[in-house]
Design a protein around this motif. Structure first.
Motif, short mmCIF file in Angstrom:
data_model
loop_
_atom_site.label_atom_id
_atom_site.label_comp_id
_atom_site.label_asym_id
_atom_site.label_seq_id
_atom_site.Cartn_x
_atom_site.Cartn_y
_atom_site.Cartn_z
N ASP A 1 0.59 -1.53 0.09
CA ASP A 1 0.10 0.43 -0.03
C ASP A 1 0.89 1.24 0.04
O ASP A 1 0.45 2.13 -0.52
CB ASP A 1 -1.23 0.32 1.52
N ALA A 2 2.15 1.25 0.76
CA ALA A 2 2.63 2.78 1.20
C ALA A 2 3.36 2.84 -0.94
O ALA A 2 3.24 3.78 -0.92
CB ALA A 2 3.96 2.22 2.24
N GLU A 3 3.98 1.95 -1.03
CA GLU A 3 4.57 1.69 -2.18
C GLU A 3 3.54 1.92 -3.99
O GLU A 3 4.16 2.89 -4.00
CB GLU A 3 5.55 0.34 -2.59
N MET A 4 2.67 1.45 -3.49
CA MET A 4 1.78 2.17 -4.58
C MET A 4 1.20 3.31 -4.19
O MET A 4 0.80 4.83 -4.77
CB MET A 4 0.05 1.09 -4.30
N LYS A 5 0.64 4.04 -2.98
CA LYS A 5 0.90 5.57 -3.16
C LYS A 5 1.71 6.15 -3.24
O LYS A 5 1.67 7.13 -3.86
CB LYS A 5 0.61 5.47 -1.24
N GLN A 6 3.25 5.68 -2.71
CA GLN A 6 4.26 6.79 -3.19
C GLN A 6 4.49 7.04 -5.05
O GLN A 6 4.45 8.09 -5.49
CB GLN A 6 5.66 6.66 -2.76
N TRP A 7 4.29 5.88 -5.40
CA TRP A 7 3.54 5.45 -6.38
C TRP A 7 2.58 6.83 -7.18
O TRP A 7 3.26 7.60 -8.60
CB TRP A 7 3.82 4.34 -7.51
N CYS A 8 1.60 6.42 -6.53
CA CYS A 8 0.98 7.61 -7.33
C CYS A 8 0.90 9.06 -7.30
O CYS A 8 0.23 9.88 -8.61
CB CYS A 8 -0.48 7.46 -6.94
N LYS A 9 1.80 9.38 -6.02
CA LYS A 9 0.93 10.34 -5.67
C LYS A 9 2.57 11.46 -6.51
O LYS A 9 2.48 12.65 -6.91
CB LYS A 9 2.32 10.97 -3.92
N SER A 10 4.36 10.33 -7.11
CA SER A 10 4.57 11.15 -7.64
C SER A 10 4.23 11.80 -9.25
O SER A 10 5.03 12.07 -9.94
CB SER A 10 5.56 9.91 -7.87
N ARG A 11 3.06 10.84 -9.44
CA ARG A 11 2.88 11.09 -10.76
C ARG A 11 1.40 12.02 -10.60
O ARG A 11 0.72 11.49 -11.61
CB ARG A 11 1.84 10.12 -11.86
N GLY A 12 1.36 12.77 -9.45
CA GLY A 12 0.37 13.33 -9.43
C GLY A 12 -1.19 13.05 -9.54
O GLY A 12 -2.46 14.13 -9.01
N TYR A 13 -1.40 11.48 -8.35
CA TYR A 13 -2.61 11.52 -8.79
C TYR A 13 -3.47 11.63 -7.09
O TYR A 13 -2.64 12.22 -6.55
CB TYR A 13 -3.25 9.85 -8.83
#
Length: 63
Positions: free
Chosen positions: A21-33
């Motif tokens: 979950d933390a990894e997915m959150k960081q990935w989405c945050k880095s792409r502006g979602y």
């Protein structure tokens, strides 16, 4: 002995789920979602609450 193995197995899966979950959150945050998919459903990045997005209006509801 079986209880200890069961507890270790459960903790392993809980920690693995939290890390995913933390990894997915960081990935989405880095792409502006502004939302990210977690193991328990769609969540808002800013508040970390569950959310529902109405497909007709695009309105986001947090709970």
């Amino acid at each position: 002995m079986f209880i200890v193995i069961g507890i270790i197995w459960l903790l392993y899966h809980l920690i693995k789920s939290a890390m995913e979950d933390a990894e997915m959150k960081q990935w989405c945050k880095s792409r502006g979602y502004d939302t990210y998919p977690s193991n328990t459903g769609l969540k808002d990045i800013k508040t970390d609450k569950h959310c529902y997005i109405d497909p007709r209006t695009g309105e986001k509801t947090l709970w």
